[in-house]
Design an enzyme around this catalytic site. Structure first.
Site, PDB file in Angstrom:
ATOM      1  N   GLU A 121       0.832  -1.220   0.000  1.00  0.00           N
ATOM      2  CA  GLU A 121       0.000   0.000   0.000  1.00  0.00           C
ATOM      3  C   GLU A 121       0.851   1.249   0.000  1.00  0.00           C
ATOM      4  O   GLU A 121       0.381   2.356  -0.221  1.00  0.00           O
ATOM      5  CB  GLU A 121      -0.925   0.005   1.231  1.00  0.00           C
ATOM      6  CG  GLU A 121      -1.907  -1.159   1.281  1.00  0.00           C
ATOM      7  CD  GLU A 121      -2.607  -1.333  -0.078  1.00  0.00           C
ATOM      8  OE1 GLU A 121      -2.494  -2.439  -0.652  1.00  0.00           O
ATOM      9  OE2 GLU A 121      -3.211  -0.347  -0.557  1.00  0.00           O
ATOM     10  N   ARG A 159      18.973   9.996 -21.155  1.00  0.00           N
ATOM     11  CA  ARG A 159      19.008  10.758 -22.412  1.00  0.00           C
ATOM     12  C   ARG A 159      19.452  12.193 -22.207  1.00  0.00           C
ATOM     13  O   ARG A 159      19.710  12.909 -23.176  1.00  0.00           O
ATOM     14  CB  ARG A 159      17.632  10.722 -23.069  1.00  0.00           C
ATOM     15  CG  ARG A 159      17.148   9.306 -23.392  1.00  0.00           C
ATOM     16  CD  ARG A 159      15.731   9.327 -23.909  1.00  0.00           C
ATOM     17  NE  ARG A 159      15.656  10.014 -25.178  1.00  0.00           N
ATOM     18  CZ  ARG A 159      15.966   9.449 -26.356  1.00  0.00           C
ATOM     19  NH1 ARG A 159      16.354   8.196 -26.375  1.00  0.00           N
ATOM     20  NH2 ARG A 159      15.881  10.123 -27.474  1.00  0.00           N
TER      21      ARG A 159
HETATM   22  C1  4FV Z   1       3.629   5.333  -8.709  1.00  0.00           C
HETATM   23  C2  4FV Z   1       3.197   6.223  -9.701  1.00  0.00           C
HETATM   24  C3  4FV Z   1       2.817   4.267  -8.104  1.00  0.00           C
HETATM   25  C4  4FV Z   1       1.752   3.095  -5.235  1.00  0.00           C
HETATM   26  C5  4FV Z   1       1.671   2.037  -4.212  1.00  0.00           C
HETATM   27  C6  4FV Z   1       3.533   1.616  -5.626  1.00  0.00           C
HETATM   28  C7  4FV Z   1       2.627   2.565  -6.330  1.00  0.00           C
HETATM   29  C8  4FV Z   1       2.735   1.032  -4.519  1.00  0.00           C
HETATM   30  N1  4FV Z   1       4.892   5.624  -8.399  1.00  0.00           N
HETATM   31  N2  4FV Z   1       4.265   7.032  -9.988  1.00  0.00           N
HETATM   32  N3  4FV Z   1       2.018   6.313 -10.300  1.00  0.00           N
HETATM   33  N4  4FV Z   1       3.357   3.623  -7.037  1.00  0.00           N
HETATM   34  O1  4FV Z   1       1.698   4.002  -8.539  1.00  0.00           O
HETATM   35  O2  4FV Z   1       5.248   6.648  -9.194  1.00  0.00           O
HETATM   36  O3  4FV Z   1       3.555   0.859  -3.384  1.00  0.00           O
END
Ligand code: 4FV
Length: 252
Positions: A121, A159
């Protein structure tokens, strides 16, 4: 540039880090990526990294101590002091600032980076409050982990390193280079499904080809991402011809 990644799935990175531009940049030593298993900073025999959420509710939360030990360990610090020149720490999370070309350039100027990839979570909030400099999001959707966002960031950062794009077998012009979307691209065969290649591209007249590409980039941006043309810094970088054409488009 040196990027260190903290994750519980280090195996997700290997294939990417030995492929294409990023692979060649690492081979040439102009990019260094270290991938570290967070479990190496756990202290219990189950190497556990998650626990039940205080306050109940579904799912598990990543516990803070392994992260604090890992980030400080990789930053060359033991507890709490904030050595100058330490790596900049980025937590990939949906709560973060949206990653775009400007953010990529900004982070490319930060030198050494540590990327924290969460799972479950999320990570105990006190990690963000103590050892995270910045949160970055790749988009408003929830993934199962921060690993893919970290890979996106590493690719985009690579890049920006002088000499990396030149490693490509063709000089790639990046979209957003001047804030606009890229112009259309064509290659052999000359006719596809009855659709021919725009004549100007076969003319050899490089000035005319440059003009055509500039106008097509403007047209594509106005059609697909009109929000980009609202940005004063983008308007400021238009060529005279693009500015005239945009005027014309907006008048009609
Ligand atoms: C996320 C995003 C993302 C949230 C809970 C990983 C998840 C789990 N990270 N950009 N969109 N992370 O969804 O960077 O732990």
């Amino acid at each position: 540039m040196r990027v260190q990644v903290l994750t519980i799935f280090p195996e997700l990175f290997a294939p990417f880090l030995r492929t294409s531009l990023v692979g060649r940049a690492i081979e040439k030593g102009i990019l260094e990526v270290g991938v570290h298993d967070l479990r190496d900073w756990t202290e219990d025999r189950h190497r556990s990294v998650d626990d039940e959420p205080y306050g109940g509710g579904g799912g598990m939360v990543m516990t803070a101590p392994p992260w604090l030990r890992a980030v400080r360990g990789l930053s060359g610090e033991t507890s709490g002091e904030n050595p100058e020149g330490r790596p900049w720490r980025i937590l990939l999370s949906p709560q973060g600032a949206r990653l775009d070309d400007a953010k990529v350039r900004e982070l490319a100027g930060r030198g050494d980076l540590i990327l924290l990839c969460g799972r479950y979570e999320g990570i105990d909030e006190r990690v963000r409050a103590t050892v995270v400099d910045e949160e970055v999001s790749i988009g408003d959707y929830v993934l199962s982990g921060g690993e893919l966002p970290a890979l996106v960031l590493i690719e985009a950062l690579s890049r920006q390193i002088p000499g990396v794009v030149q490693l490509a077998d063709s000089v790639e012009q990046d979209s957003f280079r001047n804030g606009l979307l890229d112009h259309p691209h064509y290659t052999r065969p000359p006719v596809v499904e009855g659709l021919a290649v725009p004549e100007v591209l076969l003319s050899g007249n490089h000035a005319a080809i440059r003009r055509w590409r500039d106008l097509e980039a403007l047209r594509a941006t106005r059609e697909k991402r009109p929000d980009l043309l609202e940005r004063p810094e983008v308007r400021a970088r238009l060529t005279k011809e693009q500015a005239r054409a945009l005027d014309e488009m907006e008048r009609t």
